[in-house]
Design an enzyme around this catalytic site. Sequence first.
Site, PDB file in Angstrom:
ATOM      1  N   SER A 124       0.837  -1.198   0.000  1.00 30.75           N
ATOM      2  CA  SER A 124       0.000   0.000   0.000  1.00 30.75           C
ATOM      3  C   SER A 124       0.869   1.244   0.000  1.00 30.75           C
ATOM      4  O   SER A 124       1.982   1.243   0.541  1.00 30.75           O
ATOM      5  CB  SER A 124      -0.855  -0.012   1.270  1.00 30.75           C
ATOM      6  OG  SER A 124      -1.458   1.248   1.486  1.00 30.75           O
ATOM      7  N   TYR A 148      -1.940  -1.208  10.885  1.00 29.51           N
ATOM      8  CA  TYR A 148      -2.159  -1.742   9.534  1.00 29.51           C
ATOM      9  C   TYR A 148      -0.974  -1.422   8.633  1.00 29.51           C
ATOM     10  O   TYR A 148      -0.423  -2.288   7.950  1.00 29.51           O
ATOM     11  CB  TYR A 148      -3.454  -1.157   8.936  1.00 29.51           C
ATOM     12  CG  TYR A 148      -3.560  -1.364   7.452  1.00 29.51           C
ATOM     13  CD1 TYR A 148      -3.831  -2.621   6.922  1.00 29.51           C
ATOM     14  CD2 TYR A 148      -3.354  -0.301   6.552  1.00 29.51           C
ATOM     15  CE1 TYR A 148      -3.896  -2.814   5.547  1.00 29.51           C
ATOM     16  CE2 TYR A 148      -3.423  -0.491   5.180  1.00 29.51           C
ATOM     17  CZ  TYR A 148      -3.694  -1.748   4.682  1.00 29.51           C
ATOM     18  OH  TYR A 148      -3.746  -1.943   3.328  1.00 29.51           O
ATOM     19  N   LYS A 152       2.211  -3.820   6.581  1.00 30.40           N
ATOM     20  CA  LYS A 152       2.670  -3.786   5.187  1.00 30.40           C
ATOM     21  C   LYS A 152       4.183  -3.556   5.125  1.00 30.40           C
ATOM     22  O   LYS A 152       4.893  -4.197   4.347  1.00 30.40           O
ATOM     23  CB  LYS A 152       1.926  -2.701   4.402  1.00 30.40           C
ATOM     24  CG  LYS A 152       0.427  -2.934   4.277  1.00 30.40           C
ATOM     25  CD  LYS A 152       0.096  -4.187   3.484  1.00 30.40           C
ATOM     26  CE  LYS A 152      -1.391  -4.372   3.307  1.00 30.40           C
ATOM     27  NZ  LYS A 152      -1.743  -5.698   2.759  1.00 30.40           N
TER      28      LYS A 152
HETATM   29  P1  NAD Z   1     -10.943  -7.038   1.197  1.00 30.72           P
HETATM   30  O1  NAD Z   1     -11.137  -7.062   2.669  1.00 30.72           O
HETATM   31  O2  NAD Z   1     -12.132  -6.780   0.344  1.00 30.72           O
HETATM   32  O3  NAD Z   1     -10.268  -8.412   0.717  1.00 30.72           O
HETATM   33  C1  NAD Z   1      -9.442  -9.181   1.541  1.00 30.72           C
HETATM   34  C2  NAD Z   1     -10.001 -10.586   1.542  1.00 30.72           C
HETATM   35  O4  NAD Z   1      -9.164 -11.419   2.343  1.00 30.72           O
HETATM   36  C3  NAD Z   1     -11.412 -10.674   2.135  1.00 30.72           C
HETATM   37  O5  NAD Z   1     -12.246 -11.350   1.220  1.00 30.72           O
HETATM   38  C4  NAD Z   1     -11.238 -11.453   3.432  1.00 30.72           C
HETATM   39  O6  NAD Z   1     -12.361 -12.252   3.730  1.00 30.72           O
HETATM   40  C5  NAD Z   1      -9.978 -12.260   3.157  1.00 30.72           C
HETATM   41  N1  NAD Z   1      -9.179 -12.595   4.327  1.00 30.72           N
HETATM   42  C6  NAD Z   1      -8.805 -11.763   5.341  1.00 30.72           C
HETATM   43  N2  NAD Z   1      -8.049 -12.431   6.233  1.00 30.72           N
HETATM   44  C7  NAD Z   1      -7.931 -13.712   5.776  1.00 30.72           C
HETATM   45  C8  NAD Z   1      -7.273 -14.870   6.254  1.00 30.72           C
HETATM   46  N3  NAD Z   1      -6.586 -14.851   7.404  1.00 30.72           N
HETATM   47  N4  NAD Z   1      -7.370 -16.002   5.545  1.00 30.72           N
HETATM   48  C9  NAD Z   1      -8.070 -16.035   4.374  1.00 30.72           C
HETATM   49  N5  NAD Z   1      -8.710 -14.964   3.873  1.00 30.72           N
HETATM   50  C10 NAD Z   1      -8.640 -13.826   4.569  1.00 30.72           C
HETATM   51  O7  NAD Z   1      -9.783  -5.981   0.883  1.00 30.72           O
HETATM   52  P2  NAD Z   1      -9.317  -5.356  -0.491  1.00 30.72           P
HETATM   53  O8  NAD Z   1      -9.696  -3.931  -0.503  1.00 30.72           O
HETATM   54  O9  NAD Z   1      -9.687  -6.233  -1.609  1.00 30.72           O
HETATM   55  O10 NAD Z   1      -7.734  -5.400  -0.258  1.00 30.72           O
HETATM   56  C11 NAD Z   1      -6.949  -6.495  -0.689  1.00 30.72           C
HETATM   57  C12 NAD Z   1      -5.529  -6.279  -0.232  1.00 30.72           C
HETATM   58  O11 NAD Z   1      -5.058  -5.041  -0.749  1.00 30.72           O
HETATM   59  C13 NAD Z   1      -5.333  -6.198   1.276  1.00 30.72           C
HETATM   60  O12 NAD Z   1      -4.127  -6.832   1.616  1.00 30.72           O
HETATM   61  C14 NAD Z   1      -5.250  -4.718   1.538  1.00 30.72           C
HETATM   62  O13 NAD Z   1      -4.506  -4.427   2.693  1.00 30.72           O
HETATM   63  C15 NAD Z   1      -4.533  -4.233   0.291  1.00 30.72           C
HETATM   64  N6  NAD Z   1      -4.793  -2.820  -0.004  1.00 30.72           N
HETATM   65  C16 NAD Z   1      -6.087  -2.388  -0.131  1.00 30.72           C
HETATM   66  C17 NAD Z   1      -6.338  -1.043  -0.384  1.00 30.72           C
HETATM   67  C18 NAD Z   1      -7.747  -0.524  -0.499  1.00 30.72           C
HETATM   68  O14 NAD Z   1      -7.948   0.680  -0.396  1.00 30.72           O
HETATM   69  N7  NAD Z   1      -8.760  -1.351  -0.714  1.00 30.72           N
HETATM   70  C19 NAD Z   1      -5.267  -0.150  -0.511  1.00 30.72           C
HETATM   71  C20 NAD Z   1      -3.967  -0.630  -0.393  1.00 30.72           C
HETATM   72  C21 NAD Z   1      -3.748  -1.980  -0.141  1.00 30.72           C
HETATM   73  C1  UD1 Z   2      -7.060   5.491   3.527  1.00 22.57           C
HETATM   74  C2  UD1 Z   2      -6.168   4.894   4.572  1.00 22.57           C
HETATM   75  C3  UD1 Z   2      -4.842   4.482   3.955  1.00 22.57           C
HETATM   76  C4  UD1 Z   2      -5.071   3.544   2.768  1.00 22.57           C
HETATM   77  C5  UD1 Z   2      -5.957   4.285   1.764  1.00 22.57           C
HETATM   78  C6  UD1 Z   2      -6.200   3.443   0.533  1.00 22.57           C
HETATM   79  C7  UD1 Z   2      -6.896   6.090   6.617  1.00 22.57           C
HETATM   80  C8  UD1 Z   2      -6.511   7.052   7.681  1.00 22.57           C
HETATM   81  N1  UD1 Z   2      -5.982   5.848   5.651  1.00 22.57           N
HETATM   82  O1  UD1 Z   2      -6.442   6.691   3.178  1.00 22.57           O
HETATM   83  O2  UD1 Z   2      -4.010   3.843   4.882  1.00 22.57           O
HETATM   84  O3  UD1 Z   2      -3.841   3.205   2.172  1.00 22.57           O
HETATM   85  O4  UD1 Z   2      -7.185   4.634   2.400  1.00 22.57           O
HETATM   86  O5  UD1 Z   2      -7.427   2.877   0.507  1.00 22.57           O
HETATM   87  O6  UD1 Z   2      -7.966   5.504   6.638  1.00 22.57           O
HETATM   88  N2  UD1 Z   2     -12.640  11.980   3.233  1.00 22.57           N
HETATM   89  C9  UD1 Z   2     -13.623  12.890   3.553  1.00 22.57           C
HETATM   90  N3  UD1 Z   2     -14.794  12.425   4.094  1.00 22.57           N
HETATM   91  C10 UD1 Z   2     -15.018  11.091   4.308  1.00 22.57           C
HETATM   92  C11 UD1 Z   2     -14.009  10.165   3.955  1.00 22.57           C
HETATM   93  C12 UD1 Z   2     -12.827  10.649   3.425  1.00 22.57           C
HETATM   94  O7  UD1 Z   2     -13.459  14.099   3.396  1.00 22.57           O
HETATM   95  O8  UD1 Z   2     -16.100  10.724   4.813  1.00 22.57           O
HETATM   96  C13 UD1 Z   2     -11.388  12.480   2.648  1.00 22.57           C
HETATM   97  C14 UD1 Z   2     -10.166  12.112   3.469  1.00 22.57           C
HETATM   98  O9  UD1 Z   2      -9.917  13.112   4.433  1.00 22.57           O
HETATM   99  C15 UD1 Z   2      -9.085  12.046   2.383  1.00 22.57           C
HETATM  100  C16 UD1 Z   2      -9.848  11.577   1.138  1.00 22.57           C
HETATM  101  O10 UD1 Z   2     -11.220  11.848   1.404  1.00 22.57           O
HETATM  102  O11 UD1 Z   2      -8.568  13.302   2.151  1.00 22.57           O
HETATM  103  C17 UD1 Z   2      -9.675  10.104   0.862  1.00 22.57           C
HETATM  104  O12 UD1 Z   2      -9.975   9.388   2.050  1.00 22.57           O
HETATM  105  P1  UD1 Z   2      -9.915   7.788   2.114  1.00 22.57           P
HETATM  106  O13 UD1 Z   2     -10.767   7.224   1.045  1.00 22.57           O
HETATM  107  O14 UD1 Z   2     -10.203   7.385   3.516  1.00 22.57           O
HETATM  108  O15 UD1 Z   2      -8.411   7.427   1.712  1.00 22.57           O
HETATM  109  P2  UD1 Z   2      -7.008   7.873   2.374  1.00 22.57           P
HETATM  110  O16 UD1 Z   2      -7.168   8.993   3.297  1.00 22.57           O
HETATM  111  O17 UD1 Z   2      -6.057   8.087   1.247  1.00 22.57           O
END
Ligand code: NAD
Ligand code: UD1
Length: 338
Positions: A124, A148, A152
């Site tokens: 991330s 969290y 990573k």
């Molecule tokens: P998500 O929660 O939708 O998907 C993760 C999946 O993993 C879920 O379906 C959950 O049931 C499963 N899971 C969790 N723990 C498990 C375990 N111990 N064993 C088996 N399955 C398990 O999340 P996502 O948004 O699809 O994110 C996927 C990955 O990307 C994560 O590692 C997350 O940290 C990373 N990531 C997500 C974002 C984001 O904004 N969505 C941003 C940066 C990184």
């Molecule tokens: C969040 C996570 C970050 C993760 C990223 C990717 C936090 C503190 N950080 O960050 O670790 O990598 O998502 O998915 O949760 N905002 C509003 N009103 C809202 C929600 C958000 O104004 O109700 C603003 C936030 O202040 C920010 C922007 O929208 O400026 C995006 O917010 P968000 O979607 O939570 O993402 P990140 O802040 O980038």
Amino acid sequence: MRVLVTGGAGYIGSHTVVQLVAAGHDVVVVDNFSNAKPTVVPRLEALTGGPLEVHAFDLTDRDKTESLFSERQFDAVVHFAGLKAVGESVEIPLEYYQTNLDSTFALVRAMQRHGCFRLVFSSSATVYGEHAPVPMREDLPTSATSPYGWTKVMIEQVLRDVAKTDERWRIALLRYFNPVGAHASGTIGEDPSGIPNNLMPFIAQVAVGKLDKLRVFGNDYDTPDGTAMRDYIHVEDLAAGHLAALTRLGSTDERVSTWNLGTGQGTSVLEVLHAFEAACGRELPYEIVGRRAGDIAASYADPSRAQSELGWRATRTIEDMCADQWRWQEANPLGYPD
Ligand code: NAD
Ligand code: UD1
């Protein structure tokens, strides 16, 4: 290739599964459904046009993870599984460290034992910490502001260390910026439990009438309109980045490669709101409130390394992201059925 997708029932995993199958890979999913509903599976099968092999267990269970690798030979693993809510990780840090680290340990041990050395890991942009200059480049030092984020940072380090022990390892650390949007069919998308923390799903729930208004966290940042800027990337572009990384791992000599997956463009909170209004065809209520603790003014990628080394770039615009998010939200106001 036969590809194991951990967390393949989740938001990013499910979109990636569809693209992997479309590219001709034989996909096997492991998910414990802690943050996904089993009803995603028939929808994935409808999109992929065939049955999907899904194993429902917790990857931290070393015996079960080991048994899966004993039964099936994998050419590569895409590792999405893990806990991902920043705020929750502050409340229950041990759960986060345990789940995210133990699942990776169990997986990597099984991979080593069974000769599977190609791994794509979901990292991330949060690993750039609080004070990174934008655009963020892969060679910046890593840091974190939440448990969290530390999982990573730690897993990246574990994987770099493991890679040193065997020359066959080919590992991609993919640093995602802000994934949003949904599959163009509107049948799969992000289904956060409870009130969403992230901006795009929150706005979508305002648009569908589940939430009353958006609270914009701060309009006194040093940005053009005063609201914070992020690098939103369409989940389909992100999924395509995983396929490009998997392919690249087959030809690179580097044991560990780190790639930012972002568009390289910052979009402000108000710009996202207005793009969403255009997508859903009406004005959405909002109010400006104070800054959210821990937020930074601007976060966006320098995606040039992925562009040159993977031949990949994000092509979808913020308008595309909002249109697809809205199609999914409108068709599934309550998310996936139970
Ligand atoms: P998500 O929660 O939708 O998907 C993760 C999946 O993993 C879920 O379906 C959950 O049931 C499963 N899971 C969790 N723990 C498990 C375990 N111990 N064993 C088996 N399955 C398990 O999340 P996502 O948004 O699809 O994110 C996927 C990955 O990307 C994560 O590692 C997350 O940290 C990373 N990531 C997500 C974002 C984001 O904004 N969505 C941003 C940066 C990184
Ligand atoms: C969040 C996570 C970050 C993760 C990223 C990717 C936090 C503190 N950080 O960050 O670790 O990598 O998502 O998915 O949760 N905002 C509003 N009103 C809202 C929600 C958000 O104004 O109700 C603003 C936030 O202040 C920010 C922007 O929208 O400026 C995006 O917010 P968000 O979607 O939570 O993402 P990140 O802040 O980038």
